[in-house]
Design a protein around this motif. Structure first.
Motif: not given
Length: 310
Positions: A143-144, A146, A276-278, A283-284, A286-287, A293, A296
């Protein structure tokens, strides 16, 4: 209910089930843990309130509040289904309390008939990670947390053709529940009931409808961002992001998120965060909109057998 000693607790510690009257004491404990690990507090007291009100959670048997020799809250934990949470106050670490609480969660989960148990631990909490690994837990997902810095007001793109956007308002609850749970069904293990979902979103005292834009195609809700304004953090927080499958890849999520960022900026916030998590694969996304990040965590899991840990 009075505190009681137990042979599995370190000497001088006493425990009892948590009650709703303990929300602020538990929040202070959790806040102390977060501040020691990360230098800031991100969990609001209404998050603890929501946890204690989880449907199916029996406070008398599924929660435990541990007090130290001076009567101060030293640790707490809860178990529901295959999930558990344990926190130990920084001043009480290194005394075996974490291991004792972990053992209690496994025993309780086994008595409930569970075959697995999992909990989330910050990757910065090296002692907790080592404890879990020593007890046979292995990593499941990452989990990250962000964040996006907002020194200037964010620009918001125009909605795609045929899409209208407005802030969340009373009456949107069921549509937002259906939308977000349909989206999360693609990776979550169990669909939440409306009651459980609402406890952690629209019924929280920090829920901010004005920073929660929803998107419509005609009269159908096809996108939503549900946000919280957690007191004392100085940040906006996004609790849920979802777009209906047949309207994805049109820029709706990006538009709604930037609408939320702009609203929080206008209210004096200069940072907005979300988890968010894997398993979500988001993730991409949001980036690409400028989030990075901050830290984590990892969900660790373990198989249980016949009510006893392996």
């Amino acid at each position: 209910m009075p505190d009681s000693s137990s042979p599995w607790l370190p000497v001088g510690y006493r425990s009892r089930p948590a009650t709703t009257a303990d929300v602020h004491a538990i929040h202070r404990l959790v806040a102390a843990c977060e501040h020691a690990l990360h230098g800031r507090v991100t969990t609001g007291s209404d998050h603890i309130t929501a946890d204690l009100a989880l449907p199916g959670l029996e406070l008398k048997s599924d929660t435990l509040l541990v007090r130290g020799p001076g009567g101060e809250p030293a640790g707490w934990g809860w178990v529901k289904g295959r999930r558990a949470t344990v926190h130990v106050h920084p001043d009480h670490r290194g005394r075996g309390l974490g291991g004792s609480l972990l053992g209690w969660t496994e025993t309780r989960a086994g008595r409930l008939g569970g075959d697995r148990l999992a909990q989330t631990v910050s990757d910065d909490d090296h002692a907790a990670v080592a404890l879990l690994r020593s007890r046979g837990y292995s990593p499941l997902v990452t989990e990250w947390l962000l964040e996006i810095a907002m020194p200037v007001e964010p620009e918001v793109p125009e909605p795609p053709a045929g899409i209208t956007v407005r802030p969340f308002r009373p009456g949107d609850e069921q549509a937002a529940y259906q939308l977000t749970e349909d989206a999360f069904d693609e990776w979550q293990q169990r669909r939440k009931t409306y009651e459980e979902w609402a406890r952690h979103t629209v019924e929280r005292s920090s829920f901010e409808p004005g920073a929660s834009p929803v998107a419509f195609a005609g009269d159908q809700m096809v996108g939503a961002v549900l946000s919280l304004d957690v007191p004392d953090t100085g940040e906006g927080y996004v609790e849920r992001v979802a777009v209906r499958r047949d309207h994805r890849d049109r820029g709706i999520a990006r538009m709604l998120l930037r609408d939320t960022f702009r609203t929080f900026h206008r209210r004096g916030k200069r940072t907005c965060t979300l988890w968010t998590h894997s398993d979500t694969g988001a993730l991409s996304l949001y980036e690409r909109i400028g989030m990075t990040v901050r830290r984590s965590s990892t969900v660790y899991g373990k198989a249980l057998t016949t009510g006893r840990p392996k």
